[in-house]
Design an enzyme around this catalytic site. Sequence first.
Site, mmCIF file in Angstrom:
data_model
loop_
_atom_site.group_PDB
_atom_site.id
_atom_site.type_symbol
_atom_site.label_atom_id
_atom_site.label_comp_id
_atom_site.label_asym_id
_atom_site.label_seq_id
_atom_site.Cartn_x
_atom_site.Cartn_y
_atom_site.Cartn_z
ATOM 1 N N LYS A 180 0.858 -7.251 -8.484
ATOM 2 C CA LYS A 180 1.790 -5.461 -8.756
ATOM 3 C C LYS A 180 1.941 -4.579 -7.250
ATOM 4 O O LYS A 180 1.908 -4.080 -6.828
ATOM 5 C CB LYS A 180 0.678 -3.669 -9.883
ATOM 6 C CG LYS A 180 1.254 -3.334 -10.968
ATOM 7 C CD LYS A 180 1.431 -2.476 -10.937
ATOM 8 C CE LYS A 180 0.889 -1.739 -9.950
ATOM 9 N NZ LYS A 180 1.769 -0.594 -9.494
ATOM 10 N N SER A 233 -3.607 5.461 -1.998
ATOM 11 C CA SER A 233 -4.412 6.912 -2.132
ATOM 12 C C SER A 233 -5.339 6.634 -2.379
ATOM 13 O O SER A 233 -6.071 5.833 -2.968
ATOM 14 C CB SER A 233 -3.684 7.401 -3.429
ATOM 15 O OG SER A 233 -3.892 7.156 -4.154
ATOM 16 N N GLU A 387 -4.083 13.875 4.675
ATOM 17 C CA GLU A 387 -3.438 12.726 4.695
ATOM 18 C C GLU A 387 -1.914 13.459 4.074
ATOM 19 O O GLU A 387 -1.692 13.929 3.573
ATOM 20 C CB GLU A 387 -3.752 11.908 4.257
ATOM 21 C CG GLU A 387 -2.728 10.786 4.568
ATOM 22 C CD GLU A 387 -2.504 9.084 4.555
ATOM 23 O OE1 GLU A 387 -3.200 9.481 3.148
ATOM 24 O OE2 GLU A 387 -2.992 8.371 4.213
#
Length: 485
Positions: A180, A233, A387
Amino acid sequence: MSTIDYSSLYIGGGWSAPSSGETITVRSPADGATVGSVPLAVETDIDAAVAAARSAFDDPTGWAAWDRVDRSKVLERFAEELESRSPETARRVSLQNGMPIWLAEQFEGGFPPVLLRYYAGLTTAEPAEEMRPGMLGGSAIVTREPVGVVAAIVPWNVPQAISFLKIAPALAAGCTVVLKPAEETVLDAFLVAEAAHAAGLPAGVLNIVPGGRDLGAYLVAHPGVDKVSFTGSTGAGRAIAETCGRLLRPVTLELGGKSAAVVLDDADLASSIDNFFGVTFLNNGQICWLNTRVLAPRSRYGEIVDTITDLARSLPIGDPLDPKTKIGPLVSEKQRDRVEGYIAKGRAEGARLTTGGGRIAGLEQGWFVEPTVFADVTNSATIAREEIFGPVLTVIPYEDEAEAIEIANDSDYGLGGSVWSADVERATAVARRIRSGTIGINHYSNDPHAPFGGVKASGLGRELGPEGLDAFRTYKTVYLPPASF
Ligand code: NAD
């Protein structure tokens, strides 16, 4: 420029009509122009893709049961087919996510065939199984078996290389895959389908279903999936880990980072500035292992801040398809807004902006942000802890080596890092004390032979190297009786 449009999905070894009429439209982050479109997969497409991968895997004469030499021949052909499409792969990635074209040629066009060949070679070079003399009189046959149907979920920042960190070892191990891709980068994934088909990959061995996070979550929890391999993430990784924990489903997680570049007091940063660029601003600051915390000794702080500021100011910014461009746009408006939010936070928390912080005059139609450097940052500042995923560096001062190591380790993450010194031995000793899955000396580059991955909130498990192959296998032991039985 003509657009790149697809109307079918690659499932079960052929191009099939999507279940819904919805599409994903990709727009250039450099100027907003439409680049192309593909069908948006929905849950019934995932069901079909998993069923195809399942039957390809469960077939007693199928891919998993093939002799590994035969599998490796197909993977070699797959590598050749990808290679013949490499320039177009690089162009599509660059068009979709703003990666400078010279980098897209290396990472995205170049790396996937290398990975396929590496893993094809690795599986054929090792013994198929091992006979171990037992301690209790008998012996044991230990075999490595493919783990099964793999759900591979990838982000947009380095879509091809990351896809093949999963596809190459999974296929070499005998697994079948449902990939995906992220919605931002779907057009390059269709080239993968074309190459797989041309290479003669058997039906169902690789299936590609483009869609967003809900579709990803549906795939992760699908009862037909045996293993999840995720890059993205940390937040999404936690959600996926929870699902996999509940299902007792093996999972590899490659997540975010906030790595440190430790500049020692004997480093000649100016003479390794190209390497330093490669660990800080590469891909417009959108790589998980980038070293966005630079730790500089107080004894040379001003000079090091100046060197880094000069580097940021020197980088050619513009059209990612121009080979001279070093900094392209961020992937999306959302990402640009997020990065600008962190720049505002840095200013509000009192860090000193030495360069950048704004948009680029003349390039307002794209999601460009100037390479940005903050000095006088403490390691507790938001911009030193979270981040940012953009071209924003924080330069943090330290007194001595012990404090540098302490600051480097004072992070929720542990993915990459680097140590800069005229003395490689000294730098290596410092590197050994930093809690991180990977770290480079005076440079950083992921080598196919060595494991890559993170500790702490940067993830679980490893990709690359033999360890990356092992992530797609399980072991079976057959106990043989003692001779006297
Ligand atoms: P993201 O987590 O938003 O999305 C990554 C992929 O996961 C996409 O395909 C998305 O559709 C899918 N997804 C999102 N939520 C999901 C869920 N709950 N269940 C299943 N699938 C889900 O990340 P992103 O913004 O696309 O990528 C940037 C992030 O990826 C950064 O944090 C970066 O550090 C990380 N990253 C890590 C590595 C690594 O190797 N450690 C490499 C590249 C990027």
